[in-house]
Design a protein around this motif. Structure first.
Motif, PDB file in Angstrom:
ATOM      1  N   ASN A  48     -14.586  29.443  85.242  1.00  0.00           N
ATOM      2  CA  ASN A  48     -14.251  28.151  84.638  1.00  0.00           C
ATOM      3  C   ASN A  48     -12.854  27.649  84.958  1.00  0.00           C
ATOM      4  O   ASN A  48     -12.578  26.457  84.796  1.00  0.00           O
ATOM      5  N   GLY A  49     -11.954  28.535  85.366  1.00  0.00           N
ATOM      6  CA  GLY A  49     -10.611  28.084  85.701  1.00  0.00           C
ATOM      7  C   GLY A  49      -9.543  28.755  84.870  1.00  0.00           C
ATOM      8  O   GLY A  49      -9.809  29.670  84.085  1.00  0.00           O
ATOM      9  N   ILE A  50      -8.317  28.272  85.028  1.00  0.00           N
ATOM     10  CA  ILE A  50      -7.147  28.858  84.374  1.00  0.00           C
ATOM     11  C   ILE A  50      -6.573  27.842  83.387  1.00  0.00           C
ATOM     12  O   ILE A  50      -6.190  26.735  83.775  1.00  0.00           O
ATOM     13  N   ALA A  51      -6.509  28.216  82.130  1.00  0.00           N
ATOM     14  CA  ALA A  51      -5.929  27.324  81.125  1.00  0.00           C
ATOM     15  C   ALA A  51      -4.420  27.206  81.345  1.00  0.00           C
ATOM     16  O   ALA A  51      -3.750  28.199  81.629  1.00  0.00           O
ATOM     17  N   PRO A  52      -3.851  26.013  81.193  1.00  0.00           N
ATOM     18  CA  PRO A  52      -2.413  25.801  81.435  1.00  0.00           C
ATOM     19  C   PRO A  52      -1.559  26.259  80.255  1.00  0.00           C
ATOM     20  O   PRO A  52      -0.874  25.466  79.593  1.00  0.00           O
ATOM     21  N   ILE A  53      -1.594  27.540  79.977  1.00  0.00           N
ATOM     22  CA  ILE A  53      -0.942  28.084  78.784  1.00  0.00           C
ATOM     23  C   ILE A  53       0.568  27.909  78.827  1.00  0.00           C
ATOM     24  O   ILE A  53       1.201  27.575  77.817  1.00  0.00           O
ATOM     25  N   ARG A  54       1.166  28.135  80.006  1.00  0.00           N
ATOM     26  CA  ARG A  54       2.616  28.012  80.103  1.00  0.00           C
ATOM     27  C   ARG A  54       3.062  26.607  79.708  1.00  0.00           C
ATOM     28  O   ARG A  54       4.039  26.432  78.971  1.00  0.00           O
ATOM     29  N   ALA A  64       5.690  48.194  78.662  1.00  0.00           N
ATOM     30  CA  ALA A  64       4.654  49.101  79.162  1.00  0.00           C
ATOM     31  C   ALA A  64       3.298  48.813  78.530  1.00  0.00           C
ATOM     32  O   ALA A  64       2.258  49.012  79.162  1.00  0.00           O
ATOM     33  N   LEU A  65       3.286  48.330  77.287  1.00  0.00           N
ATOM     34  CA  LEU A  65       2.017  48.028  76.620  1.00  0.00           C
ATOM     35  C   LEU A  65       1.231  46.953  77.352  1.00  0.00           C
ATOM     36  O   LEU A  65      -0.001  46.964  77.355  1.00  0.00           O
ATOM     37  N   ALA A  66       1.932  45.997  77.960  1.00  0.00           N
ATOM     38  CA  ALA A  66       1.250  44.893  78.638  1.00  0.00           C
ATOM     39  C   ALA A  66       1.191  45.060  80.140  1.00  0.00           C
ATOM     40  O   ALA A  66       0.233  44.614  80.781  1.00  0.00           O
ATOM     41  N   LEU A  67       2.198  45.701  80.730  1.00  0.00           N
ATOM     42  CA  LEU A  67       2.219  45.833  82.179  1.00  0.00           C
ATOM     43  C   LEU A  67       1.377  47.001  82.675  1.00  0.00           C
ATOM     44  O   LEU A  67       0.763  46.926  83.747  1.00  0.00           O
ATOM     45  N   ALA A 105       6.182  33.538  85.229  1.00  0.00           N
ATOM     46  CA  ALA A 105       5.493  32.590  84.352  1.00  0.00           C
ATOM     47  C   ALA A 105       5.337  33.116  82.936  1.00  0.00           C
ATOM     48  O   ALA A 105       5.401  32.349  81.968  1.00  0.00           O
ATOM     49  N   MET A 106       5.106  34.418  82.784  1.00  0.00           N
ATOM     50  CA  MET A 106       4.947  34.989  81.445  1.00  0.00           C
ATOM     51  C   MET A 106       5.367  36.449  81.466  1.00  0.00           C
ATOM     52  O   MET A 106       4.917  37.223  82.302  1.00  0.00           O
ATOM     53  N   SER A 107       6.234  36.828  80.535  1.00  0.00           N
ATOM     54  CA  SER A 107       6.682  38.215  80.437  1.00  0.00           C
ATOM     55  C   SER A 107       5.735  39.013  79.558  1.00  0.00           C
ATOM     56  O   SER A 107       4.896  38.449  78.836  1.00  0.00           O
ATOM     57  N   ALA A 108       5.890  40.326  79.601  1.00  0.00           N
ATOM     58  CA  ALA A 108       5.083  41.197  78.742  1.00  0.00           C
ATOM     59  C   ALA A 108       5.335  40.883  77.277  1.00  0.00           C
ATOM     60  O   ALA A 108       4.402  40.819  76.466  1.00  0.00           O
ATOM     61  N   GLY A 109       6.596  40.684  76.918  1.00  0.00           N
ATOM     62  CA  GLY A 109       6.916  40.366  75.531  1.00  0.00           C
ATOM     63  C   GLY A 109       6.322  39.049  75.078  1.00  0.00           C
ATOM     64  O   GLY A 109       5.840  38.917  73.952  1.00  0.00           O
ATOM     65  N   ALA A 120      -3.987  37.806  80.101  1.00  0.00           N
ATOM     66  CA  ALA A 120      -3.376  36.489  79.873  1.00  0.00           C
ATOM     67  C   ALA A 120      -2.062  36.373  80.625  1.00  0.00           C
ATOM     68  O   ALA A 120      -1.774  35.343  81.257  1.00  0.00           O
ATOM     69  N   MET A 121      -1.261  37.426  80.569  1.00  0.00           N
ATOM     70  CA  MET A 121       0.009  37.442  81.283  1.00  0.00           C
ATOM     71  C   MET A 121      -0.206  37.358  82.794  1.00  0.00           C
ATOM     72  O   MET A 121       0.431  36.542  83.493  1.00  0.00           O
ATOM     73  N   LEU A 122      -1.111  38.175  83.309  1.00  0.00           N
ATOM     74  CA  LEU A 122      -1.327  38.214  84.753  1.00  0.00           C
ATOM     75  C   LEU A 122      -1.902  36.907  85.282  1.00  0.00           C
ATOM     76  O   LEU A 122      -1.542  36.456  86.376  1.00  0.00           O
ATOM     77  N   LEU A 123      -2.777  36.278  84.523  1.00  0.00           N
ATOM     78  CA  LEU A 123      -3.403  35.049  84.999  1.00  0.00           C
ATOM     79  C   LEU A 123      -2.390  33.912  85.094  1.00  0.00           C
ATOM     80  O   LEU A 123      -2.442  33.096  86.033  1.00  0.00           O
TER      81      LEU A 123
END
Length: 452
Positions: free
Chosen positions: A300-306, A404-407, A349-353, A337-340
């Motif tokens: 469906n695509g990538i939501a423009p969260i940033r 580390a929890l997100a990466l 674009a988005m950090s782990a925190g 979510a972070m990686l996308l």
């Protein structure tokens, strides 16, 4: 409810907070709320039941803002594995329409187990099909047994296949009956008090699966009753094109015309928004449940969260339906979510925190809660602890336990507490036979699909 103390945590961290991480900390829990938090050698814990958190990083329990528990019965379904959203719904809806109350209860419990083991303590489920006597009570009963904080939706579909809908006529409900039942469910179950374990949401499946009058009536009932509104919106290009052709406006314009674009509503997906629409969304206060795995799985695509965050849109994370994600690990969803966003806009674009903040304080804001999402005195004692020496975080948590929890690949939660009660200990679900739960669920799943 027993008072207790979580002692000697290696780290206590609130993602996205201004306060620095606390190393070697303890906290006291009384009546389901955090009463005190501080350095372990300063927190007086005499007389309290101790829970040893040595070697753990503690964060607020994760918050799931969009799900469909029923779909746990049809994961990885042959014939739908490579289907886009419309065809995927046409394949699944007739199967879900044969679900029984037992199947719905089982699916809800299986999903709850997955979420708990990923560190999730609060979840919202958007069930909109109630076949064969299924009811909100089935989900409430199942979730109470599992112990999660629950936002249950009285979802609905009222336009059946013969009227151009995507669901069988047999499960399309009468709109006046849905409104009456919605009022009943609110009066019987909605608890708005701080620390509430059960709240009700009114949630038509989509603005296109019910009438426009019903959408307006639902909003009026919700506002009269003090509950929140939720639906799917702007999920993909096909929906966007359909709205332009048939309604003469975009999905966001349509929902705005129905009186839903307000701070008591949130929408799942929101992929196909223009830049001016993101500004309008931010000004409205309406929130978004971001479901990256489902959006990718269905193409469906990538939501423009940033961009949404930059314009003040409240954003939380949702695992979405088990048949469009095939998993219910909220920590994994947070990582995705972070990686996308990085795929779309670059590594910064988005950090782990930031991602973990969406899954905690972000989710709390989307659900309209000020009592969850942070570890602080006065907040509900919803806590997730992850072992720093987990294989998945080897060589990572020693440098930055939060990142580390997100990466790193998602680790199973070692400790999960909801409302001051342990639900996961040493990485194992308490008070439930997980093997038996899965065996019963698999039997129900086979029967449901094989009867097709």
């Amino acid at each position: 409810m027993n008072d207790c103390a979580i002692v000697n945590a290696s780290w206590i961290i609130n993602p996205g907070a201004d306060t620095p991480p606390l190393q070697h900390g303890s906290l006291i829990i009384r009546d389901g709320f955090i009463a005190e938090i501080g350095p372990a050698d300063e927190v007086e814990t005499d007389g309290l039941t101790p829970i040893d958190a040595r070697g753990l990083v503690l964060i607020p329990g994760l918050i799931n803002t969009h799900d469909h528990c029923l779909e746990c019965l049809t994961r990885a379904l042959p014939g739908a594995q490579d289907a886009g959203l419309g065809e995927w719904l046409r394949i699944h809806n007739p199967i879900w329409s044969r679900a029984t109350p037992e199947a719905l209860r089982s699916a809800t419990q299986v999903r709850a187990a997955e979420l708990l083991l990923s560190g999730c303590t609060t979840t919202m489920d958007h069930n909109y099909l109630w076949p064969n006597g299924c009811s909100v009570e089935d989900q409430i009963e199942a979730m109470r047994a599992m112990g999660l904080r629950f936002h249950v939706s009285r979802g609905s579909v009222t336009i059946g296949a013969s009227s151009g809908g995507l669901t069988p006529d047999a499960v399309a409900e009468n709109e006046s009956e849905v409104l009456a039942d919605s009022e009943r469910v609110i009066q019987q179950y909605h608890d708005p008090t701080p620390g509430s374990l059960l709240q009700v949401v009114l949630a038509p499946c989509s603005p296109y699966s019910v009438s426009e009058a019903f959408m307006r009536d639902t909003a009026a009932l919700a506002r009269q009753s003090g509950v929140r509104l939720h639906t799917h919106l702007a999920e993909g290009r096909d929906e966007h094109a359909w709205c332009l052709e048939n309604l003469g406006q975009t999905p966001l314009g349509h929902i705005e015309s129905l009186g839903w674009l307000a701070d008591d509503a949130w929408f799942a997906h929101m992929i196909t928004l223009s830049a001016p629409e993101i500004v309008r969304l931010g000004m409205s206060g309406a929130g978004v449940a971001h479901c990256p795995c489902s959006n990718m799985r269905l193409g469906n695509g990538i939501a423009p969260i940033r961009s949404m965050l930059a314009h003040g849109v409240p954003v939380g994370i949702g695992v979405d339906g088990a048949a469009s994600n095939d998993g219910g690990n909220l920590l994994a969803e947070t990582r995705q979510a972070m990686l996308l966003q990085r795929v779309d806009q670059g590594a910064a674009a988005m950090s782990a925190g930031q991602a973990l903040a969406l899954a905690t304080t972000g989710g709390a804001g989307v659900l309209g809660r000020s009592d969850i999402g942070r570890l602080a005195p006065g907040m509900a004692a919803d806590i997730a602890g992850f072992r720093l020496n987990a294989l998945e975080m080897a060589g990572g948590a020693v440098h930055d336990p939060l990142a580390a929890l997100a990466l790193c690949p998602p680790a199973r939660a070692d400790l999960v507490m909801v409302n001051g009660i342990q639900r996961v200990r040493d990485g194992e679900l308490l008070d439930h036979d997980l093997e038996a739960l899965v065996a019963r669920h698999n039997a129900l799943s086979r029967a449901l699909v094989n009867d097709a």
